[in-house]
Each structure stands twice: as C-alpha cells, then as structure tokens.
Design an enzyme around this catalytic site. Structure first.
Site, PDB file in Angstrom:
ATOM      1  N   SER A 124     -51.175  41.998 -32.702  1.00  0.00           N
ATOM      2  CA  SER A 124     -52.525  41.571 -32.335  1.00  0.00           C
ATOM      3  C   SER A 124     -52.447  40.245 -31.590  1.00  0.00           C
ATOM      4  O   SER A 124     -51.801  39.311 -32.066  1.00  0.00           O
ATOM      5  CB  SER A 124     -53.390  41.334 -33.584  1.00  0.00           C
TER       6      SER A 124
ATOM      7  N   LYS B 202     -64.145  42.123 -37.864  1.00  0.00           N
ATOM      8  CA  LYS B 202     -63.562  40.769 -37.899  1.00  0.00           C
ATOM      9  C   LYS B 202     -64.648  39.751 -37.536  1.00  0.00           C
ATOM     10  O   LYS B 202     -64.615  39.145 -36.464  1.00  0.00           O
ATOM     11  CB  LYS B 202     -62.377  40.669 -36.934  1.00  0.00           C
TER      12      LYS B 202
ATOM     13  N   ARG C 267     -54.929  51.072 -42.097  1.00  0.00           N
ATOM     14  CA  ARG C 267     -55.273  49.672 -42.366  1.00  0.00           C
ATOM     15  C   ARG C 267     -56.289  49.643 -43.493  1.00  0.00           C
ATOM     16  O   ARG C 267     -57.476  49.914 -43.301  1.00  0.00           O
ATOM     17  CB  ARG C 267     -55.871  49.035 -41.107  1.00  0.00           C
TER      18      ARG C 267
END
Ligand code: NI
Lengths: 206, 206
Positions: B106, B135, B37
C-alpha cells in the site's frame, strides 16, 4: 532451553514504562524467559519493538518468545513463538520455524496438554490457574490441572494465570516448576523487585 | 500476474453473507484477484477461512492474497501477501515468501510508490483515491497521485479507496488500469452484479 520465571509483556498495564525498561528490570530481577505479547500494535511496531528487545534479551542470554506471530518471530530472529489454541497450528508453525526454535503452546485441559506434547511443543503453558484480569473470559483450570499435567506430561510446562507472591507456593506444591507472570510483575511500580520476589518465592518452594 | 478488478473481503460489512459466498459471487462477477483482509479474526480462524477460500480461488485460477500476515499466507500457501506501511517491511517478507509469491504494498505518496517498486514489490496499491469508510482516518490522495504514479512507476498499480461505479472512469482516465474495491462490492446485496458492473465500467474506460 529451560527456565523458571517467564515474564510476558503488556504495554497497556505497564506503569508508564516502555517495554525496553520493563524487560530490562524484569531480567535483572530474575526473569529468565521473556514473551513479547502486545495485542494492539501494528506489525511494523512489533517488529521494531522486537528488534529492540532482542538486544537486551540476547546480551542477557534470555530467550525472547513472540506471541502468536510466526512472521514476526522470523523477522526478528526471535528464539521462539508462543501459540494459543486460536493461533497457527503447531504443525504449520514448526514448518516455518524449524526445529531449532522454541515453540510453546497454551493449554487449558489435560487433553490439550497431551496433544501439544505429542505435536512436538517444546513447552506448554497451563492455565489460567487462578482468575486473572489478563484473560477475564477464561474459566480458571485450577491447581487440579497443574497437578494432572505434572504427572502426565513429560515436556516442560509453565503455570500461568493469576499467580501472585502469596499463592505461588501452592502452584509449586501442585507440581509446577515454572511460572509465568504478567500483571504481578509488569503492572507494578518496582518491576525489578517484584521479579526478584517472585523468583525467591519460586525457588524457595521448589 | 496481472489483474483488473481486485476485491478485498470485509466480513463486518458483508450483508449477512460469509466470505466464501462473497468471494464466489465476486469472482463470478469478474473479480480476478482476491485479498483476505479481516482485522478482528484470530490467526486460527484466518487460517481456516484462508484454506476454504483457496479452494474457490484456485479452481477459478484467481490469486488469493493475504493482508498483512506473512505467516498466514505461508500456512495456507496463498499466492501472495499485501503489506501496508505499518506491516512487515518488504525485505523481511520477501525473505520468508520467496520470489515466486506476489508481494503488494500500500502506498500513499509518490515517494512510497517509488520506494516499493525499488524494493521489489510485484504491485502497489495507490490510495485512498477518494474518501472512504474503510479507512476514515486517511486523507485521500486524489486523482493527482494516480496520475503521477502512472507516469513515474513501471510496476502494476491498483487504485483503491472510495471507487464507485460513477467515478471509476475518472480513475481510469487518470492512468489506472486496475481498481480495488471493498464496500462497493462486498457490502452490497447483489455482489455478483456489483462486481460485473465494476468490471464493465472498468474495461469500457480502458
Ligand atoms: Ni469513462
């Protein structure tokens, strides 16, 4: 597949219009191929926008090309994908896209142009011809590369980068038969009329 | 496919180590699934990095999952793809990936978790459980959601978000059997030892 006026979206510079409006007006003005190119959008939003744009491009029989993202091109069944030198290698993209889809490649040198043609690109972009706000970090390749490519590469190529209404004749004179435009069309108030002017100047010089 | 310790790369917070080193150490420490990622990397660089990581993960028999990009997952023949709610819809991804590849989703609510399971996700992420720097704009879903999902959803789920060595037992107590970690492993000096500590604390509580 052939085309003359290639319009590339950029929601960031569109004067308060969404891409549906931008693309509709560009096509009415004469754009005969559209590239969806939005660098700051989520995959989901790109898919949704691509699906909406496809309704317009399909009914106008104008190919819709997706920048960089083979997955999005496949998800929306776009007509093709446009790959930069930093994107997926064409070999991988072809495997996923198949032979019926259009694959275009950005090239910035004669070597890259020849390689892309050899690898089976359906068309190539050549540029940036002139300095441009869209790609400020690239050195312009100048009309020289346009001329060389027009002499040495058989597949269709589109000149891109800083092409304005008042320099388009030089680009055509150098051997281009197709031009790609972002800000000169997408970033102005009257998109339709800008596209029409580009198209007129283009065919006038051909 | 099952796993316990899911490690997600983030080159931006790795302490001067490249992802090859990060992933190698994480696997030695106990990571049994890896997600690539990297949000700021070109497609080409992601493909190159993915191909390099695959050598490590394959020889360790650890699945390599690609975040968001189905095209990159296909290009490197990764073991799967992980999709957020803003990424490609699972239906489109499944068409491209086929049934043999892993698709993770997710989720941030029980509704999303149930929907993802219904749509054929192989596993889901549930979080962020705790506040997290990765996040910062998400509201933590808390241990409550972990508990609800563990009671209501049959497919494997992995708890993610702010999971530290000293709160992992709460997460397991709430019903999680798998945890995903970014900064707690990838962002520390001794990745191998951090991964080992997570793994130990995880199985101690199971
Ligand atoms: Ni415990």
């Amino acid at each position: 597949m052939d085309f003359k006026l290639y319009v590339i979206t950029n929601q960031n510079i569109a004067q308060g219009k969404d891409n549906l409006e931008v693309v509709k007006e560009a096509i009415i003005g004469g754009a005969d191929i559209i590239q969806l190119r939005e660098k700051d959008m989520s995959t989901r939003n790109l898919v949704n926008m691509g699906n909406e744009l496809k309704v317009i491009t399909k009914s106008a029989e104008v190919p819709l090309i997706v920048n960089d993202r083979v997955d999005i091109a496949l998800a929306i069944d776009a007509d093709g994908v446009h790959l930069g030198q930093d994107d997926l290698p064409i070999k991988e993209a072809r495997k996923m896209m198949g032979n019926d889809k259009i694959i275009g490649i950005s090239t910035h040198s004669l070597e890259q142009a020849i390689e892309a043609a050899a690898m089976g690109a359906d068309y190539i972009g050549v540029g940036p011809v002139f300095p441009t706000q869209t790609k400020p970090n690239y050195n312009p390749v100048g009309l020289e590369l346009v001329e060389k490519v027009s002499q040495r590469v058989e597949i269709p190529f589109v000149a891109i980068g800083g092409i304005k209404l008042d320099n388009i004749h030089e680009v055509i004179k150098a051997g281009a038969k197709r031009v790609a435009v972002v800000s000169g069309i997408v970033g102005v108030e009257d998109i339709e009329s800008a596209a029409r002017s580009y198209y007129k100047n283009l065919i006038k010089c051909l």
